[in-house]
Design a protein around this motif. Sequence first.
Motif, PDB file in Angstrom:
ATOM      1  N   TYR A 164      -2.690   4.300   6.020  1.00  0.00           N
ATOM      2  CA  TYR A 164      -1.567   3.463   5.592  1.00  0.00           C
ATOM      3  C   TYR A 164      -0.819   2.905   6.799  1.00  0.00           C
ATOM      4  O   TYR A 164      -0.465   1.725   6.830  1.00  0.00           O
ATOM      5  CB  TYR A 164      -0.582   4.252   4.723  1.00  0.00           C
ATOM      6  N   VAL A 218       0.858  -1.187   0.000  1.00  0.00           N
ATOM      7  CA  VAL A 218       0.000   0.000   0.000  1.00  0.00           C
ATOM      8  C   VAL A 218       0.894   1.236   0.000  1.00  0.00           C
ATOM      9  O   VAL A 218       2.057   1.173   0.395  1.00  0.00           O
ATOM     10  CB  VAL A 218      -0.962   0.038   1.214  1.00  0.00           C
ATOM     11  N   GLY A 219       0.333   2.346  -0.435  1.00  0.00           N
ATOM     12  CA  GLY A 219       1.056   3.613  -0.433  1.00  0.00           C
ATOM     13  C   GLY A 219       0.463   4.561  -1.449  1.00  0.00           C
ATOM     14  O   GLY A 219      -0.403   4.180  -2.243  1.00  0.00           O
ATOM     15  N   ASP A 262       6.445   4.090   2.002  1.00  0.00           N
ATOM     16  CA  ASP A 262       6.416   5.517   2.309  1.00  0.00           C
ATOM     17  C   ASP A 262       7.313   6.260   1.325  1.00  0.00           C
ATOM     18  O   ASP A 262       8.384   5.774   0.961  1.00  0.00           O
ATOM     19  CB  ASP A 262       6.897   5.743   3.738  1.00  0.00           C
ATOM     20  N   ARG A 292      -4.377  10.271   3.903  1.00  0.00           N
ATOM     21  CA  ARG A 292      -4.250   8.812   3.888  1.00  0.00           C
ATOM     22  C   ARG A 292      -3.163   8.237   4.800  1.00  0.00           C
ATOM     23  O   ARG A 292      -3.197   7.058   5.114  1.00  0.00           O
ATOM     24  CB  ARG A 292      -3.986   8.339   2.455  1.00  0.00           C
ATOM     25  N   PHE A 313       3.613  -0.728   3.920  1.00  0.00           N
ATOM     26  CA  PHE A 313       3.372   0.653   3.492  1.00  0.00           C
ATOM     27  C   PHE A 313       4.665   1.172   2.887  1.00  0.00           C
ATOM     28  O   PHE A 313       5.683   1.278   3.565  1.00  0.00           O
ATOM     29  CB  PHE A 313       2.927   1.486   4.692  1.00  0.00           C
ATOM     30  N   SER A 330      -0.737  -1.233   8.067  1.00  0.00           N
ATOM     31  CA  SER A 330       0.543  -1.872   7.742  1.00  0.00           C
ATOM     32  C   SER A 330       1.149  -2.626   8.921  1.00  0.00           C
ATOM     33  O   SER A 330       1.012  -2.233  10.066  1.00  0.00           O
ATOM     34  CB  SER A 330       1.537  -0.832   7.223  1.00  0.00           C
TER      35      SER A 330
END
Length: 168
Positions: free
Chosen positions: A138, A7-8, A100, A134, A98, A142
Motif C-alpha cells: 500500500y 487502496v487500503g 490507512d 499488505r 492509501f 501510493s
Amino acid sequence: MPRVVLVGPPGSGKTSTGQALAALLGVGFHDTDAAVEAAQGRSVSDIFVVDGEPAFRELERAEVARALAEEDGVLALGGGAPVDPGTEAALRGHTVVFLDVGIADAAKRVGFDRSRPLLSVNPRASWVRLMDERRAVYERVSTHVVDTAGRSVDEVASEIAALVGGRA
C-alpha cells in the motif's frame, strides 16, 4: 485514466470515501469489487467459496486493468488488488491514495462479518495479519497516505480532494 485510485485494507472506507470524494470532485465512482460481483452475478464471498481465491484474483486483476484504462473518476480497489505484481506495476503513474486505518476503526466499520472471506476465521487476527502483509505494498503504490482513524467519511474525502486539487 482515473482521477484518484483508493487502496487500503478492509474497513478503511474505500467505497464510502470514494463515493463522497467523487461527489466533491464532480466525477463518477467505480468500485472494482462491485464490478466483479455485477459481472459474475454473485458476491465476492461466493466466488471465493465456490471457485477459490485464485479464480477471484484473476477476475479482479482483469477488472482493475480495465478500470485503470477506461474509468476517469474515483476508483476504489479491493483490499488485495495492489498485492498482485501486475496490478502494482499498473498503478505506477496514477494518483493513488492509501487509506490507512487501525484495527479498532476497521472493526467498527466492517464488523468482520462473513461477507469478508479472508476475515472469516478469527477476524481480528486475520485483519492484523493481512495488514502486516499488505502495508508495504500500500505504501509503495501510493502517492498520498491519509489516516482515517476517528474521522468521518466527509473529513477524509475533503482531505483527499485538497491533496488532488479539487474542492474541499
